[in-house]
Design an enzyme around this catalytic site. Structure first.
Site, mmCIF file in Angstrom:
data_model
loop_
_atom_site.group_PDB
_atom_site.id
_atom_site.type_symbol
_atom_site.label_atom_id
_atom_site.label_comp_id
_atom_site.label_asym_id
_atom_site.label_seq_id
_atom_site.Cartn_x
_atom_site.Cartn_y
_atom_site.Cartn_z
ATOM 1 N N ILE A 156 0.894 -1.161 0.000
ATOM 2 C CA ILE A 156 0.000 0.000 0.000
ATOM 3 C C ILE A 156 0.929 1.207 0.000
ATOM 4 O O ILE A 156 1.555 1.520 1.010
ATOM 5 C CB ILE A 156 -0.920 0.011 1.227
ATOM 6 C CG1 ILE A 156 -1.806 -1.234 1.233
ATOM 7 C CG2 ILE A 156 -1.780 1.265 1.235
ATOM 8 C CD1 ILE A 156 -2.746 -1.315 2.430
ATOM 9 N N PRO A 157 1.068 1.899 -1.139
ATOM 10 C CA PRO A 157 2.168 2.848 -1.317
ATOM 11 C C PRO A 157 1.953 4.218 -0.677
ATOM 12 O O PRO A 157 1.890 5.241 -1.370
ATOM 13 C CB PRO A 157 2.273 2.954 -2.842
ATOM 14 C CG PRO A 157 0.887 2.736 -3.315
ATOM 15 C CD PRO A 157 0.291 1.715 -2.372
ATOM 16 N N CYS A 158 1.896 4.244 0.639
ATOM 17 C CA CYS A 158 1.752 5.526 1.333
ATOM 18 C C CYS A 158 2.996 6.395 1.143
ATOM 19 O O CYS A 158 2.947 7.609 1.345
ATOM 20 C CB CYS A 158 1.450 5.323 2.813
ATOM 21 S SG CYS A 158 2.692 4.389 3.725
ATOM 22 N N HIS A 159 4.105 5.780 0.713
ATOM 23 C CA HIS A 159 5.323 6.548 0.454
ATOM 24 C C HIS A 159 5.157 7.488 -0.736
ATOM 25 O O HIS A 159 5.946 8.412 -0.920
ATOM 26 C CB HIS A 159 6.508 5.604 0.207
ATOM 27 C CG HIS A 159 6.285 4.623 -0.906
ATOM 28 N ND1 HIS A 159 5.715 3.388 -0.706
ATOM 29 C CD2 HIS A 159 6.540 4.694 -2.242
ATOM 30 C CE1 HIS A 159 5.623 2.743 -1.851
ATOM 31 N NE2 HIS A 159 6.118 3.524 -2.812
ATOM 32 N N ARG A 160 4.132 7.274 -1.557
ATOM 33 C CA ARG A 160 3.917 8.127 -2.735
ATOM 34 C C ARG A 160 3.097 9.374 -2.430
ATOM 35 O O ARG A 160 2.752 10.137 -3.339
ATOM 36 C CB ARG A 160 3.246 7.310 -3.851
ATOM 37 C CG ARG A 160 4.110 6.174 -4.364
ATOM 38 C CD ARG A 160 3.415 5.330 -5.417
ATOM 39 N NE ARG A 160 4.204 4.113 -5.662
ATOM 40 C CZ ARG A 160 3.694 2.993 -6.157
ATOM 41 N NH1 ARG A 160 2.402 2.915 -6.467
ATOM 42 N NH2 ARG A 160 4.472 1.932 -6.351
#
Length: 279
Positions: A245-249
């Site tokens: 789940i790409p919360c880094h984006r």
């Protein structure tokens, strides 16, 4: 004992932190290599092997100006169309398709009682991690160097579950995400403990394509609640599945990368790494 991959990542992370701190003076290759205590030639090879680009180019990918450009372009790709229509994604993502299933109210409230959770430890380009799964999918994944601490954090999430240290097929499928060859990726299923609002936010994160970036405000708009930026930020901060789940984006509207549950340097490393893979 640290593996060579972990040692290399630690050196890369140290170099990234040095570049971020000293970018105004534009440090050259010799200066950065000296900082991480290896020869310039070795550092150049190691960094290029890891990031797929030179330290200088990587610096450009992780600059505020580059981030602003990506935000402005919004980098919408066929991924968005494919996701909205329920089809497998395209381009570099091959057949990757992530499905989220929320836990039942009983599973949510009783701390995972009656859940059997398998867990294992693995290496990634961004350090060691713990990955955990139920029969329905991945329920937790986090970057953590210390295995004991990692397992304690997992137990805190599901205090009443039963645990077994075991690498299963669900975990293996998820870990293929870190490979350069994604042709072996099957459908990745996530089995998550979260409120309806959190699940909605986490699902919206999956629509940000690799190499793309978004902001808290834009995500709030996309889920139909433009005044909920702060709540969106809180939901992102409670993301239980690192990287998948790409919360880094999600970054600040100013182009600054902002915080990250698993460390700001790691966030910078991931964003830069994904940018090089998307060229």
């Amino acid at each position: 004992m640290e593996s060579q991959n972990q040692i290399n990542y630690n050196r890369i992370a140290e170099a990234i932190e040095y570049i971020k701190t000293n970018f105004k003076s534009q440090p050259n290759l010799d200066e950065i290599a000296e900082k991480v205590h290896i020869s310039p030639a070795h550092f150049q090879r190691m960094f290029t092997d890891w990031a797929g680009t030179s330290p200088k180019k990587f610096l450009q990918f992780t600059s505020v100006e580059h981030a602003k450009k990506i935000l402005k372009e919004e980098k919408a790709t066929l991924f968005d169309t494919a996701f909205e229509t329920g089809l497998s994604s395209t381009s570099r993502l091959h057949d990757l398709f992530v499905n989220i299933e929320g836990m039942t109210p009983a599973e949510y409230k009783n701390g995972g009682e009656n859940l059997q959770i398998n867990y294992s430890f693995a290496e990634s380009p961004f350090g060691n991690l713990i990955v955990s799964s139920t029969l329905k999918g991945i329920c937790y994944m986090a970057f953590e160097d210390n295995e004991e601490t990692a397992f304690q954090n997992l137990q805190t999430k599901f205090p009443n579950a039963s645990f077994q240290r075991k690498l299963d097929l669900i975990q293996q499928n998820a870990l293929f995400i870190f490979q350069n060859d994604w042709s072996k990726l099957n459908e990745i299923k996530l089995h998550l403990k979260g409120t309806d609002f959190q699940l909605k936010v986490w699902e919206s994160l999956l629509k940000i394509p690799m190499g793309g970036l978004s902001t808290y405000g834009k995500l709030a708009e996309k889920i139909g609640n433009p005044n909920a930026s702060r709540a969106v930020g809180t939901a992102i901060g409670s993301n239980p599945v690192a990287y998948l789940i790409p919360c880094h984006r999600v970054i600040q509207s100013t182009g600054n990368f902002g915080g990250y549950m698993w460390g700001n340097t790691r966030k910078t490393a991931i964003i830069g790494w994904e940018a090089t893979k998307n060229q």
